[in-house]
Scaffold this motif. Structure first.
Motif, PDB file in Angstrom:
ATOM      1  N   PHE A  65       0.849  -1.083  -0.047  1.00  0.00           N
ATOM      2  CA  PHE A  65      -0.088  -0.025   0.061  1.00  0.00           C
ATOM      3  C   PHE A  65       0.906   1.294   0.009  1.00  0.00           C
ATOM      4  N   SER A 159      -3.711  -0.238  -4.022  1.00  0.00           N
ATOM      5  CA  SER A 159      -2.983  -1.358  -3.553  1.00  0.00           C
ATOM      6  C   SER A 159      -2.347  -2.273  -4.725  1.00  0.00           C
ATOM      7  N   CYS A 183      -7.589   1.243  -0.304  1.00  0.00           N
ATOM      8  CA  CYS A 183      -6.404   1.948  -0.102  1.00  0.00           C
ATOM      9  C   CYS A 183      -6.642   3.145   0.509  1.00  0.00           C
TER      10      CYS A 183
END
Length: 263
Positions: A65, A159, A183
């Protein structure tokens, strides 16, 4: 009147419930900040909120991430919120550099065994230098079961899973796999802030030298003598006029013919 008292009672109960929920969130935030500040640590970047989205990865599958770093310093720990559904026996967390919008090289990583569910788990990592303004990727990997964590569904970033699915540790170089609109993740990096060196004293400015005297102007040369004008030539004589020719003589008049006789 009885209805009024009942409504007042319900309103009071609702107010107390809201206040207790707010206090619980405050305590959770304070606990995370106290843990980060222990030993002089400061949060360098990440998401300290417990996001609402439930996410998971199978054993051996890593997901990274992205975060924008806001401080220059040395990362020494990664804290991850592990959800109540977790069955992973080991949590591995690491930091990757950014490579054109994807995770690049592994900067540092560490692990913790038997992570606590419904709690923040702090993973100690070897010191890794991070710089403000750069993007770094926090990668998570579970072993011995499915790793459950929290992130934000439909967030402002993406991500990325690793293309390798049977990992036992985070790879030194990331191999990109599928990307997701989940994310940021509930995880943050802490460490020590860099102490900027003091700026040296500025030296004195030297004096400006005086301007030298201006040189004298040279003499102007004399003007040369103007030459004399040549004489004008004399005008030639006009030629004489030619004589007039003689006038020709007038011819004689012819005689008149005779008149014919009358018949």
């Amino acid at each position: 009147m009885r209805r009024v008292w009942i409504l007042c009672g319900l309103f009071c109960l609702f107010t107390v419930a809201v206040a207790e929920a707010s206090l619980a969130r405050h305590r959770a935030t304070t606990t995370r900040q106290d843990a980060a500040n222990a030993g002089g640590e400061q949060v360098l970047f990440g998401d300290q909120k417990i996001e609402s989205g439930l996410d998971s990865n199978a054993p051996g599958s890593a997901e990274a991430f992205p975060f924008s770093d806001t401080a220059t310093g040395t990362a020494t720990s990664i804290s991850v919120y592990v959800d109540a559904h977790n069955t992973a026996g080991q949590l591995i967390a690491g930091i990757y550099t950014n490579n054109d919008g994807h995770p690049g090289s592994l900067l540092t990583s560490g692990s913790v065994s038997s992570p606590k569910a419904s709690a923040w788990n702090t993973v100690t990592v070897p010191a890794g230098a991070v710089n403000a303004g750069n993007t770094y990727w926090v990668a998570l990997l579970g072993r011995g079961g499915t790793l459950y964590f929290r992130d934000r569904s439909g967030g402002s970033c993406q991500s990325e899973n690793s293309s390798q699915s049977h990992l036992t540790s985070l790879p030194g170089s990331w191999k990109s796999g599928p990307r997701w609109n989940s994310c940021p993740v509930s995880a943050y990096v802490a460490g020590t802030l860099s102490q900027g060196g003091s700026t040296g004293t500025t030296g004195w400015t030297g004096q400006t030298g005086s301007t030298g005297p201006t040189g004298s102007t040279g003499s102007t040369g004399t003007t040369g003598t103007t030459g004399t004008t040549g004489q004008t030539g004399s005008t030639g004589q006009t030629g004489s006029t030619g004589s007039t020719g003689k006038t020709g003589t007038t011819g004689q008049t012819g005689s008149t013919g005779k008149t014919g006789t009358t018949g």
